[in-house]
Every structure is written in C-alpha cells, then in structure tokens.
Scaffold this motif. Structure first.
Motif, PDB file in Angstrom:
ATOM      1  N   GLY A  27       3.370   1.364 -10.462  1.00  0.00           N
ATOM      2  CA  GLY A  27       3.405   2.682  -9.838  1.00  0.00           C
ATOM      3  C   GLY A  27       2.204   3.524 -10.236  1.00  0.00           C
ATOM      4  N   HIS A  28       1.817   3.395 -11.508  1.00  0.00           N
ATOM      5  CA  HIS A  28       0.647   4.122 -11.993  1.00  0.00           C
ATOM      6  C   HIS A  28      -0.613   3.676 -11.259  1.00  0.00           C
ATOM      7  CE1 HIS A  28      -2.017   6.185 -14.754  1.00  0.00           C
ATOM      8  NE2 HIS A  28      -2.708   5.057 -14.898  1.00  0.00           N
ATOM      9  N   ILE A  29      -0.767   2.378 -11.084  1.00  0.00           N
ATOM     10  CA  ILE A  29      -1.922   1.846 -10.348  1.00  0.00           C
ATOM     11  C   ILE A  29      -1.939   2.363  -8.918  1.00  0.00           C
ATOM     12  CG2 ILE A  29      -2.974  -0.264  -9.423  1.00  0.00           C
ATOM     13  CD1 ILE A  29      -3.473   0.146 -12.363  1.00  0.00           C
ATOM     14  N   ALA A  30      -0.759   2.401  -8.314  1.00  0.00           N
ATOM     15  CA  ALA A  30      -0.679   2.857  -6.914  1.00  0.00           C
ATOM     16  C   ALA A  30      -1.078   4.329  -6.809  1.00  0.00           C
ATOM     17  CB  ALA A  30       0.738   2.648  -6.381  1.00  0.00           C
ATOM     18  N   ARG A  31      -0.583   5.149  -7.768  1.00  0.00           N
ATOM     19  CA  ARG A  31      -0.931   6.572  -7.749  1.00  0.00           C
ATOM     20  C   ARG A  31      -2.429   6.785  -8.001  1.00  0.00           C
ATOM     21  NH1 ARG A  31       4.011   6.786 -10.463  1.00  0.00           N
ATOM     22  NH2 ARG A  31       2.963   6.870 -12.504  1.00  0.00           N
ATOM     23  N   TYR A  32      -2.989   5.998  -8.911  1.00  0.00           N
ATOM     24  CA  TYR A  32      -4.423   6.085  -9.215  1.00  0.00           C
ATOM     25  C   TYR A  32      -5.272   5.752  -7.987  1.00  0.00           C
ATOM     26  CZ  TYR A  32      -8.963   4.875 -11.212  1.00  0.00           C
ATOM     27  OH  TYR A  32     -10.297   4.795 -11.481  1.00  0.00           O
ATOM     28  N   GLU A  34      -4.318   5.947  -4.890  1.00  0.00           N
ATOM     29  CA  GLU A  34      -4.140   6.981  -3.878  1.00  0.00           C
ATOM     30  C   GLU A  34      -4.992   8.211  -4.195  1.00  0.00           C
ATOM     31  OE1 GLU A  34      -2.712   8.987  -0.496  1.00  0.00           O
ATOM     32  OE2 GLU A  34      -2.829   6.878  -1.082  1.00  0.00           O
ATOM     33  N   LYS A  35      -5.040   8.559  -5.513  1.00  0.00           N
ATOM     34  CA  LYS A  35      -5.862   9.685  -5.917  1.00  0.00           C
ATOM     35  C   LYS A  35      -7.331   9.414  -5.647  1.00  0.00           C
ATOM     36  CE  LYS A  35      -6.811  12.773  -9.815  1.00  0.00           C
ATOM     37  NZ  LYS A  35      -8.263  12.739  -9.617  1.00  0.00           N
ATOM     38  N   ARG A  36      -7.796   8.201  -5.935  1.00  0.00           N
ATOM     39  CA  ARG A  36      -9.196   7.845  -5.659  1.00  0.00           C
ATOM     40  C   ARG A  36      -9.497   7.945  -4.170  1.00  0.00           C
ATOM     41  NH1 ARG A  36     -11.508   2.473  -7.957  1.00  0.00           N
ATOM     42  NH2 ARG A  36     -13.312   3.411  -6.933  1.00  0.00           N
ATOM     43  N   ARG A  37      -8.548   7.503  -3.361  1.00  0.00           N
ATOM     44  CA  ARG A  37      -8.743   7.559  -1.911  1.00  0.00           C
ATOM     45  C   ARG A  37      -8.873   9.012  -1.446  1.00  0.00           C
ATOM     46  NH1 ARG A  37      -6.063   8.271   2.742  1.00  0.00           N
ATOM     47  NH2 ARG A  37      -4.160   8.881   1.645  1.00  0.00           N
ATOM     48  N   LYS A  38      -7.980   9.876  -1.964  1.00  0.00           N
ATOM     49  CA  LYS A  38      -8.032  11.290  -1.579  1.00  0.00           C
ATOM     50  C   LYS A  38      -9.311  11.953  -2.085  1.00  0.00           C
ATOM     51  CE  LYS A  38      -3.051  12.068  -1.269  1.00  0.00           C
ATOM     52  NZ  LYS A  38      -1.882  12.797  -1.822  1.00  0.00           N
ATOM     53  N   ASP A  39      -9.745  11.580  -3.311  1.00  0.00           N
ATOM     54  CA  ASP A  39     -10.983  12.149  -3.862  1.00  0.00           C
ATOM     55  C   ASP A  39     -12.184  11.774  -3.002  1.00  0.00           C
ATOM     56  OD1 ASP A  39      -9.584  13.321  -5.872  1.00  0.00           O
ATOM     57  OD2 ASP A  39     -10.102  11.834  -7.412  1.00  0.00           O
TER      58      ASP A  39
END
Length: 225
Positions: A27-32, A34-39
C-alpha cells in the motif's frame, strides 16, 4: 515437501502478521507511486504556466520597447533641430555650454540613453528594458529642462559686446547657409562666423559639418560650371 507442510501446519498463525506487513508495504508503494504521478502532473502544469506567462511578458515587452524607442527618437529629433542649425544655437547658446549643469545633465542623459538603446529586433530581459526605459525618461526630462532654461536666458549670460559679436556671427551663418549666395560668399561668411564665435561658444561638429558640406557642394558645382 512434507517438512514444509508440517512447518506450515505448525505455524499457520504467522500468515496474518506477515500478510499485514506485506499488505502495508504494498500500500505504501502504491501511495508513493500515486504521489509521484501527481507531482509530475503538477510540475508539468507549472512549467506550462510559466512558459505561457513568459511568452505573454515577452510580447508585452516588445510593444513597450517600440514605444520607448519612438519616444527616444522624438527627443533626438528635437535636439537635432538645434544641433544641425548653428544659427539657432547662437540664439540659444546655453544648449551647448557644458559649464551649465542643466546642459551637462542633458548631454550625459543622451549618451546613456543612446548606449542602452537596443538594436532593431533585439530581445531585452526585464531589467535591461527597465534600465533603457528609465534612461529615456531621464533624457526627456533633462532635455526639456535645458531647453526651457536656454530659451528663457537666450544670450543674457553674455556682455553687450559679446551679444553684438554673436549677432554678427548669426548673420554670417545665414549667408553661409543661403543657397542663393555665391560659393565664395558662403565660404567667406562661414570663415568669418567661425572667427567671431571663437572663444564664445563651441560650435557642434554636426552643425559645422552640415554647413561645410553645403558650401563644399556649391564650390564643386561652381568648378564644374
């Protein structure tokens, strides 16, 4: 294989904590990610906005540069009407008297504005444009101040005898500039005028050259005829 099954049977309860750790990590990898994609999306948006804004500023600056250079040309034209007309300068000699603070300030401002003037089509960064715009504003203000004072004072700083000399020089310059006069008359009048002005005012080189070219042209035509 039997040993693995036996181990799994004895320690089946470990599936739950290990599964929780693995699930949390995933889950942590998935959130990371997603954050990179949004950034990345936000960074691309910021870059696009900055590029659009820079294009807008650049286009506005071009219009402003044209406006300022036209103002620069207008002031130059006013000065050239004096600089190229020796008779007018004799009438308002303060405009070429570098001992006068207003005159000195005007000529210094002209030099700075001319130095900062961009070449045709040259793109200016905001600071360079601001420096040029301010220089032209100072040039305009200092010329107006010097011109007003010169017209107010005229030849009042000269003694009566000096004013008579200036008046003779002005009349001689009129003869030197008169196309109806003979080349010899024009040349003689110009020489006498320079003698009269010697020690009173410094004749600007452009004014002298313009008169001399006109006289030389008349002399050349006289030889051909």
């Amino acid at each position: 294989m039997d040993q693995f099954l036996h181990y799994a049977t004895d320690y089946w309860w470990l599936i739950f904590p290990v599964g929780g750790v693995v699930g949390g990590w995933a889950g942590h990898i998935a959130r990371y990610n997603e954050k990179r994609r949004k950034d990345k999306i936000e960074l691309a948006r910021i870059k696009a906005t900055a590029t659009t804004e820079q294009m807008r500023i650049t286009q506005a600056d071009k219009a402003q540069v044209i406006k300022v250079t036209r103002r620069h040309d207008e002031i130059n034209e006013k000065w050239f009407q004096y600089e190229l007309d020796l008779a007018t300068l004799i009438e308002y000699p303060m405009l070429i008297d570098m001992r006068e603070p207003l005159t000195l300030a005007f000529h210094q401002a002209k030099v700075r504005a001319d130095d900062l003037r961009p070449a045709p089509g040259e793109t200016l960064d905001p600071q360079t444009f601001a420096d040029y715009r301010d220089a032209v504003q100072v040039y305009a203000a200092s010329f107006d101040a010097a011109e007003r004072e010169a017209r107010r004072r005229k030849q009042s700083d000269f003694s009566p005898i000096e004013r008579e000399t200036l008046d003779r020089a002005r009349k001689l310059i009129a003869v030197a500039a008169d196309a109806a006069a003979t080349p010899a008359e024009r040349q003689a009048a110009y020489r006498k005028a320079r003698t009269e002005l010697d020690g009173l005012i410094d004749v600007p080189q452009p004014a002298a050259e313009q008169l001399e070219r006109g006289i030389a042209g008349e002399l050349e035509r006289g030889r051909e005829s």
